[in-house]
Motif scaffolding. Structure first.
Motif, mmCIF file in Angstrom:
data_model
loop_
_atom_site.group_PDB
_atom_site.id
_atom_site.type_symbol
_atom_site.label_atom_id
_atom_site.label_comp_id
_atom_site.label_asym_id
_atom_site.label_seq_id
_atom_site.Cartn_x
_atom_site.Cartn_y
_atom_site.Cartn_z
ATOM 1 N N HIS A 140 0.823 -1.219 0.000
ATOM 2 C CA HIS A 140 0.000 0.000 0.000
ATOM 3 C C HIS A 140 0.861 1.275 0.000
ATOM 4 O O HIS A 140 0.578 2.230 -0.730
ATOM 5 C CB HIS A 140 -0.888 -0.032 1.242
ATOM 6 C CG HIS A 140 -1.825 1.118 1.357
ATOM 7 N ND1 HIS A 140 -2.997 1.195 0.646
ATOM 8 C CD2 HIS A 140 -1.756 2.251 2.087
ATOM 9 C CE1 HIS A 140 -3.604 2.329 0.944
ATOM 10 N NE2 HIS A 140 -2.876 2.996 1.810
ATOM 11 N N HIS A 153 1.255 4.541 -2.576
ATOM 12 C CA HIS A 153 1.213 5.991 -2.328
ATOM 13 C C HIS A 153 2.419 6.691 -2.962
ATOM 14 O O HIS A 153 2.307 7.816 -3.444
ATOM 15 C CB HIS A 153 1.177 6.282 -0.825
ATOM 16 C CG HIS A 153 -0.215 6.221 -0.238
ATOM 17 N ND1 HIS A 153 -1.256 6.989 -0.729
ATOM 18 C CD2 HIS A 153 -0.731 5.497 0.785
ATOM 19 C CE1 HIS A 153 -2.351 6.734 -0.019
ATOM 20 N NE2 HIS A 153 -2.060 5.827 0.895
ATOM 21 N N SER A 159 -0.555 9.586 6.264
ATOM 22 C CA SER A 159 -1.968 9.236 6.051
ATOM 23 C C SER A 159 -2.641 9.012 7.396
ATOM 24 O O SER A 159 -2.064 9.305 8.444
ATOM 25 C CB SER A 159 -2.062 7.973 5.190
ATOM 26 O OG SER A 159 -1.635 6.869 5.952
HETATM 27 ZN ZN ZN Z 1 -3.336 5.068 2.354
#
Ligand code: ZN
Ligand code: KG4
Length: 392
Positions: A154, A158, A187
């Motif tokens: 993930h 980003h 985040s």
């Molecule tokens: Zn994220």
């Protein structure tokens, strides 16, 4: 190479279909993000079991819609039956999610195998019970359709999201960068400073020891009476304060946690506690107080992030600065990081606001580059979710 990508690591069910050429230029055939914000709004944050329920219910309709938009959904002339062996394989993948087991089987029986080459999916980091929903669908489709399976990180997603550049119409490319590169990933779930000496190399220099930046934005916003996610509200209030025609003095002072810790780690929970005390001191929470505390809050967050990033740029002689994650939508941080990069005379990549939050496109792009890794075959064996960026 056509990739179907799936992202379910937090409170967005996201999917995209992307067509890449050899140079990494790509066309987006479909790209949808289903946000669960309305559902989690009253809980002050993401409620994991609700996130799981929503992903479970939405993922299959989203799959059908994504394939349809990409013009890859074609009915079979005659329905076929799935073999017993294949069904057994799928039962092993799904275990408890019988609804999506049945869905995937009926998709295969009714629709032709779509003309794609691979299925990419987020395997972590994120909420484990949410990650499994996307992971299982992706895994089962790759088995049934006999396509490459690309488990994707993930955070790497980003990073790539920041490098996406629009060329023309639906055509995009990933911009080439100079190494060493430093990524600042901010985040709701993460705060990380990541050093890359070359492509596919990631070393986490530092991370938050408690709350993530987005989390402290949201928790502080809640103390001021805003629903989840309150980050954008704080951002708006502080902007209003900064843009006042007649300058108003801001007597509120908040701490800069770990500013001088001498390492690249962060701690933000103290900031939230300091906001709590300031709120308690007030007899009445006025609009001006909210604006002032929001502005000071943003100053504190920015000062810590910028100072540590600057030290890392200088220590590792970074040539590129990459900012990513939901909080990189924040106006003040965007302009402070751009200013820092200008002063340090290095390239800076800040994502288009529409790619700051979680999305499927970033997973397709990171997935595409993962297939070029020399050890790509190893990643095929990933059976676990919730992994961190691999440190090599
Ligand atoms: Zn994220
Ligand atoms: O990357 P993301 O969509 O999800 C996670 O992986 O966590 O980030 C969501 C976070 C939330 O905490 C939200 O409040 C924050 O990003 N956020 C912002 C802004 N827009 C979103 N924080 C500050 N200012 C903003 N403009």
């Amino acid at each position: 190479m056509k990739i179907l990508s799936i992202e379910t690591s937090c409170d967005e069910t996201a999917m995209s279909v992307v067509d890449f050429n050899k140079n990494g230029e790509f066309s987006v055939l479909s790209d949808t993000v289903l946000s669960q914000v309305e559902i989690h709004k009253n809980y002050g944050g993401v409620f994991p079991t609700l996130a799981k329920r929503e992903h479970t219910n939405n993922i299959f309709p989203l799959l059908l819609a994504s394939l349809k938009t990409a013009k890859l959904l074609e009915k079979r002339k005659k329905e076929i039956q799935i073999s017993k062996e294949a069904k057994k394989e799928l039962e092993k993948v799904f275990k408890f999610d019988t609804t999506n087991l049945e869905n995937v089987i009926s998709l295969y029986q009714k629709y032709k195998i779509p003309k794609i080459d691979a299925v990419a999916v987020t395997y972590g980091p994120g909420l484990e019970i949410a990650l499994w929903i996307g992971f299982n669908i992706a895994k089962s489709l790759s088995i049934l359709w006999n396509k490459k399976f690309i488990p994707t990180n993930h955070m790497e997603g980003h990073i790539y999201a920041s490098l996406i550049k629009h060329i023309v119409n639906e055509k995009y490319k990933i911009q080439k960068i100079q190494y060493p590169a430093l990524s600042v990933l901010i985040s709701g779930g993460h705060t990380e400073l990541v050093l890359s000496k070359k492509q596919h190399h990631y070393k986490i220099l530092g991370h938050t020891l408690d709350d993530a930046v987005g989390e402290v934005y949201d928790k502080s916003a809640r103390l001021l009476g805003f629903n989840y996610p309150g980050g954008p509200e704080i951002s708006k209030l502080s902007e209003t304060f900064r843009n006042k025609k007649r300058k108003v003095e801001n007597e509120i002072k908040l701490p800069r946690p770990m500013l001088k810790s001498g390492d690249f780690n962060f701690s933000f929970s103290g900031l939230k506690t300091a906001v709590l005390y300031k709120v308690k001191e007030q007899e009445k929470i006025s609009k001006l107080f909210k604006e002032k505390i929001s502005a000071e809050f943003e100053n504190a967050v920015s000062e810590v992030l910028i100072s540590k990033t600057q030290k890392a740029i200088e220590k590792f002689k970074a040539k590129t600065l990459i900012i990513g994650g939901g909080v990189s939508a924040n106006k003040k941080l965007r302009s402070d990081f751009a200013f820092l990069a200008e002063n340090e005379e290095i390239d800076v990549f800040i994502p288009d606001v529409k790619y700051t939050g979680d999305n499927g496109l970033m997973i397709a792009v990171a997935g595409f580059y993962n297939t070029q890794k020399t050890d790509f075959e190893k990643t095929q064996k990933i059976k676990k979710v919730n992994g961190n960026l691999k440190i090599k």
